[in-house]
Design an enzyme around this catalytic site. Structure first.
Site, PDB file in Angstrom:
ATOM      1  N   SER A 142       1.110  -1.103  -0.213  1.00  0.00           N
ATOM      2  CA  SER A 142      -0.191   0.216  -0.353  1.00  0.00           C
ATOM      3  C   SER A 142       1.163   0.806  -0.057  1.00  0.00           C
ATOM      4  CB  SER A 142      -0.671   0.173   1.168  1.00  0.00           C
ATOM      5  OG  SER A 142      -1.677   1.238   1.059  1.00  0.00           O
ATOM      6  N   TYR A 155      -0.885  -0.790  10.144  1.00  0.00           N
ATOM      7  CA  TYR A 155      -1.418  -1.393   8.944  1.00  0.00           C
ATOM      8  C   TYR A 155      -0.110  -1.432   7.953  1.00  0.00           C
ATOM      9  CZ  TYR A 155      -3.700  -1.229   4.637  1.00  0.00           C
ATOM     10  OH  TYR A 155      -3.766  -2.025   3.195  1.00  0.00           O
ATOM     11  N   LYS A 159       2.557  -3.259   5.954  1.00  0.00           N
ATOM     12  CA  LYS A 159       2.506  -3.068   4.244  1.00  0.00           C
ATOM     13  C   LYS A 159       4.506  -2.911   3.933  1.00  0.00           C
ATOM     14  CE  LYS A 159      -1.412  -4.066   3.277  1.00  0.00           C
ATOM     15  NZ  LYS A 159      -1.504  -4.804   2.147  1.00  0.00           N
TER      16      LYS A 159
END
Ligand SMILES: NC(=O)c1ccc[n+]([C@@H]2O[C@H](COP(=O)([O-])OP(=O)(O)OC[C@H]3O[C@@H](n4cnc5c(N)ncnc54)[C@H](O)[C@@H]3O)[C@@H](O)[C@H]2O)c1
Length: 247
Positions: A142, A155, A159
């Protein structure tokens, strides 16, 4: 066209959103797609859509965070097809919170699914691809793994971890003709981004030079290219699909 005729492709998290678009696209390019999701029902729906368009699909339930579940998945794939040409690590979740409020559980769950899940799947497929002396591994990271995001420490860390994992494994496997690459999507219209509050969505849109959200198909197109023989000399790369959000 990527021409993936009769290639065996495994796509994780393919019940909806980006994973579903990737599964449909690879099938449209001729691949036989192992459609995986956390529920068999979810995997079945995408597999049905592929079959309705004349493609071949095998739905399998898996929890990528569970190494035994992943081992079972690839046993099923090997029993059915005897090889794996393409692995797309797409499964991912969010448990957003500011760091000061983030629980150990929110941290660990996201790391387990989004990073350890990718490790589990790569590990399960590596020996097979080494023996084949061919393979394509595509990991979905991401833009927040590159630039961070308030409220997404878990997160973003996972990532970013995927990027390091991709580059290391790319170096280990390049000599065996296995290419490992990473895609960093920006703001893509799926159930995951549906949860973002309207005010934050507007702010996000203002930060996108192309002036629109991405579609799952925008990501799927790049996956198809990276799986094709046109991409045989591309490995260890992070390619953004973000309308110019990060440059
Ligand atoms: N939507 C975006 O804007 C965006 C941006 C950048 C990156 N991504 C990444 O793209 C990927 C797909 O995102 P999406 O928006 O389509 O999400 P989504 O929530 O719509 O779909 C996620 C998929 O992952 C599966 N999944 C979740 N936990 C799993 C587990 N433990 N084991 C196996 N499968 C599991 C779900 O069943 C589902 O099929 C994710 O890795 C996400 O982090 C999305």
């Amino acid at each position: 066209m990527a021409n993936l005729k009769d290639k065996i492709a495994v796509v994780t998290g393919a019940s909806r959103g980006i994973g579903r678009a990737i599964a449909l696209r690879l099938a449209a390019e001729g691949a036989k797609v192992v459609v995986t999701a956390t529920t068999l029902d979810g995997a079945q729906k995408t597999a049905d859509a592929i079959r309705q368009s004349g493609g071949e699909a095998l739905p399998v339930q898996v929890n990528v965070a569970d190494a035994d579940s992943v081992t079972q998945l690839f046993k099923t794939v090997m029993d059915q097809y005897g090889r794996v040409d393409i692995l797309v690590n797409n499964a991912g979740i969010t448990r957003d919170n500011l760091l000061v409020r983030m629980s150990q559980e929110e941290w660990q769950t996201v790391l387990d699914v989004n990073l350890t899940g990718v490790f589990n799947c790569i590990k399960a497929v590596t020996r097979t691809m080494m023996k084949q002396r061919a393979g394509k591994i595509i990991n979905i990271s991401s833009v927040v793994g590159e630039i961070g995001n308030a409220g997404q420490a878990n997160y973003s860390a996972a990532k970013a971890g995927i990027i390091g994992l991709t580059k290391s494994v790319a170096k280990e496997l390049a000599g065996r003709n296995i290419q490992v690459n990473c895609i960093a999507p920006g703001y893509i219209q799926t159930d995951m981004t549906e949860q973002i509050p309207e005010s934050a969505k507007e702010q996000l849109l203002n930060a996108i030079p192309s002036g629109r959200m991405g579609k799952p198909e925008d990501v799927a197109g790049l996956v198809a290219f990276l799986c094709s023989s046109d991409a045989d000399y591309i490995t260890g790369q992070v390619i953004n699909v973000d309308g110019g959000m990060v440059m």
